[in-house]
Design an enzyme around this catalytic site. Structure first.
Site, PDB file in Angstrom:
ATOM      1  CE  LYS A  49      -3.440  -1.168  -0.545  1.00  0.00           C
ATOM      2  NZ  LYS A  49      -3.822  -1.924  -1.783  1.00  0.00           N
ATOM      3  CG  HIS A 109       4.207  -6.094  -1.225  1.00  0.00           C
ATOM      4  ND1 HIS A 109       4.311  -4.833  -1.751  1.00  0.00           N
ATOM      5  CD2 HIS A 109       2.937  -6.503  -1.483  1.00  0.00           C
ATOM      6  CE1 HIS A 109       3.151  -4.491  -2.307  1.00  0.00           C
ATOM      7  NE2 HIS A 109       2.315  -5.485  -2.165  1.00  0.00           N
ATOM      8  CB  SER A 139      -3.507   2.699   2.313  1.00  0.00           C
ATOM      9  OG  SER A 139      -3.734   2.112   1.065  1.00  0.00           O
ATOM     10  CE  LYS A 259     -11.181   9.406   2.006  1.00  0.00           C
ATOM     11  NZ  LYS A 259     -11.151  10.074   3.310  1.00  0.00           N
TER      12      LYS A 259
HETATM   13  S1  PPS Z   1      -0.672  -2.967  -3.245  1.00  0.00           S
HETATM   14  O1  PPS Z   1      -1.897  -3.783  -3.018  1.00  0.00           O
HETATM   15  O2  PPS Z   1       0.288  -3.128  -2.156  1.00  0.00           O
HETATM   16  O3  PPS Z   1      -0.086  -3.193  -4.553  1.00  0.00           O
HETATM   17  O4  PPS Z   1      -1.211  -1.464  -3.161  1.00  0.00           O
HETATM   18  P1  PPS Z   1      -0.412  -0.178  -3.647  1.00  0.00           P
HETATM   19  O5  PPS Z   1      -0.609   0.010  -5.090  1.00  0.00           O
HETATM   20  O6  PPS Z   1       0.977  -0.203  -3.107  1.00  0.00           O
HETATM   21  O7  PPS Z   1      -1.138   0.974  -2.843  1.00  0.00           O
HETATM   22  C1  PPS Z   1      -2.464   1.366  -3.078  1.00  0.00           C
HETATM   23  C2  PPS Z   1      -2.572   2.787  -2.591  1.00  0.00           C
HETATM   24  O8  PPS Z   1      -1.982   3.654  -3.580  1.00  0.00           O
HETATM   25  C3  PPS Z   1      -2.963   4.555  -4.029  1.00  0.00           C
HETATM   26  N1  PPS Z   1      -2.762   4.900  -5.442  1.00  0.00           N
HETATM   27  C4  PPS Z   1      -2.507   6.150  -5.854  1.00  0.00           C
HETATM   28  N2  PPS Z   1      -2.320   7.298  -5.175  1.00  0.00           N
HETATM   29  C5  PPS Z   1      -2.104   8.424  -5.895  1.00  0.00           C
HETATM   30  N3  PPS Z   1      -2.083   8.463  -7.244  1.00  0.00           N
HETATM   31  C6  PPS Z   1      -2.258   7.331  -7.973  1.00  0.00           C
HETATM   32  N4  PPS Z   1      -2.231   7.387  -9.294  1.00  0.00           N
HETATM   33  C7  PPS Z   1      -2.474   6.104  -7.271  1.00  0.00           C
HETATM   34  N5  PPS Z   1      -2.690   4.824  -7.644  1.00  0.00           N
HETATM   35  C8  PPS Z   1      -2.864   4.113  -6.523  1.00  0.00           C
HETATM   36  C9  PPS Z   1      -4.285   3.803  -3.794  1.00  0.00           C
HETATM   37  O9  PPS Z   1      -5.384   4.680  -3.859  1.00  0.00           O
HETATM   38  C10 PPS Z   1      -4.012   3.247  -2.415  1.00  0.00           C
HETATM   39  O10 PPS Z   1      -3.973   4.257  -1.415  1.00  0.00           O
HETATM   40  P2  PPS Z   1      -5.244   4.715  -0.539  1.00  0.00           P
HETATM   41  O11 PPS Z   1      -4.690   5.679   0.477  1.00  0.00           O
HETATM   42  O12 PPS Z   1      -5.823   3.483   0.096  1.00  0.00           O
HETATM   43  O13 PPS Z   1      -6.182   5.392  -1.478  1.00  0.00           O
END
Ligand code: PPS
Length: 296
Positions: A49, A109, A139, A259
């Site tokens: 996340k 990870h 998250s 978010k």
């Molecule tokens: S995972 O399951 O570990 O692969 O998840 P990961 O992709 O690492 O994390 C998901 C969080 O990243 C946010 N996210 C983004 N934030 C900003 N901009 C973009 N383009 C974007 N894409 C993914 C996603 O919304 C999750 O964060 P939260 O705070 O839950 O919204």
């Protein structure tokens, strides 16, 4: 490889060398540890996340010089095998990676000490993305709620304690970011921060391009910034995990693209939790030289 877990119940967990992992990962650990990296592999590594999917989308667009149609060829988890992830209805990241022709871009990870040694032996390029732990915790909590491939999180208060004590899959956030930070100068590791990407995506994407070895002109950079914005990725079925079966990820509980903000933790942490978190953070992160932004 036998894939026992079918998504009807919550995932169970076990330990690999002191780090909690989903049981299928533990059961296949010897094969994961023996994974054979190739010299032209690119590895995207994060604590869960921390912005993995965002980094993956950016990297794919850099590699394809901004060609969006090419990045729509398949969902994230198909384009980038997740080497230690094994889900019956989706498959084994390890087998998927082994079958993929080079050049491969892979996801993990794993904390630094659990990285399969061949990545370092082959001197692979590694991108590490870190996110401030308060937003990372929030998250991860919501991801546990919607993703049956992880154990149920319990209440918010219970999950808060699990995160602080590192009793979550892939272990302690603090140890993860510190382990990769200490390793960054000895290996080909580009260490990035979610908050920097949010604040100045064009600058960070250019840095990524240089690391990967792609010189991108301004119009391509602008295109990548647009297509990897939260709002555009949220609508992109190849990047928002909506193709994963609903019995595994239920987006009606909490969407994968939730978010995407810096500072959402303020909507979750109580004053007492924040004080406890800060006291623990200062003790564990002292002297590391690592700094995180918790708000803008
Ligand atoms: S995972 O399951 O570990 O692969 O998840 P990961 O992709 O690492 O994390 C998901 C969080 O990243 C946010 N996210 C983004 N934030 C900003 N901009 C973009 N383009 C974007 N894409 C993914 C996603 O919304 C999750 O964060 P939260 O705070 O839950 O919204």
């Amino acid at each position: 490889m036998e894939l026992k877990w079918d998504g009807t119940e919550r995932m169970t967990v076990d330990y690999v060398k002191g780090i909690l992992q989903p049981t299928p990962t533990c059961d296949s650990w010897d094969q994961i540890w023996d994974f054979q990296a190739r010299p032209d592999d690119l590895l995207i590594c994060t604590y869960p996340k921390a912005g993995t999917t965002w980094t993956q989308e950016i990297v794919d667009l850099i590699q394809n010089e901004g060609d969006v149609d090419r990045t729509h060829r398949a969902p994230t988890h198909v384009r980038f095998p997740f080497i230690e992830w094994i889900i019956q209805s989706i498959g084994s990241g390890l087998e998927h990676a082994n079958a993929m022709p080079s050049p491969r871009t892979l996801k993990t990870h794993l904390p630094f000490q659990l990285l399969p040694p061949s990545f370092l032996e082959k001197n692979c390029k590694i991108i590490y993305m870190a996110r401030n732990p308060k937003d990372n915790l929030v998250s991860y909590y919501h991801f546990h709620r919607m993703n049956k491939a992880l154990p149920a999180p319990g209440t918010w208060e219970e999950y808060f304690e699990s995160f602080l004590t590192g009793k979550v899959c892939w272990g302690s956030w603090h140890d993860h970011v510190k382990g990769w930070w200490e390793a960054r100068d000895q290996h080909r590791i580009l260490y990035l921060f979610y908050e920097d990407m949010k604040m100045n995506p064009k600058h960070e994407i250019r840095k990524l391009g240089e690391f990967i070895g792609k010189k991108l002109d301004d119009s391509v950079l602008d295109k990548i910034v647009h297509h990897t914005s939260f709002d555009v990725m949220k609508q992109n079925p190849m990047a928002n995990y909506s193709t994963v079966p609903a019995k595994v990820m239920d987006h009606s509980v909490s969407p994968f693209m939730r978010k995407g903000e810096v500072g959402d933790w303020k909507n979750h942490f109580t004053v007492a939790q924040n004080e406890r978190f800060d006291e623990d953070y200062q003790r564990r992160m002292a002297g590391t030289g690592l700094t995180f932004r918790f708000q803008f």
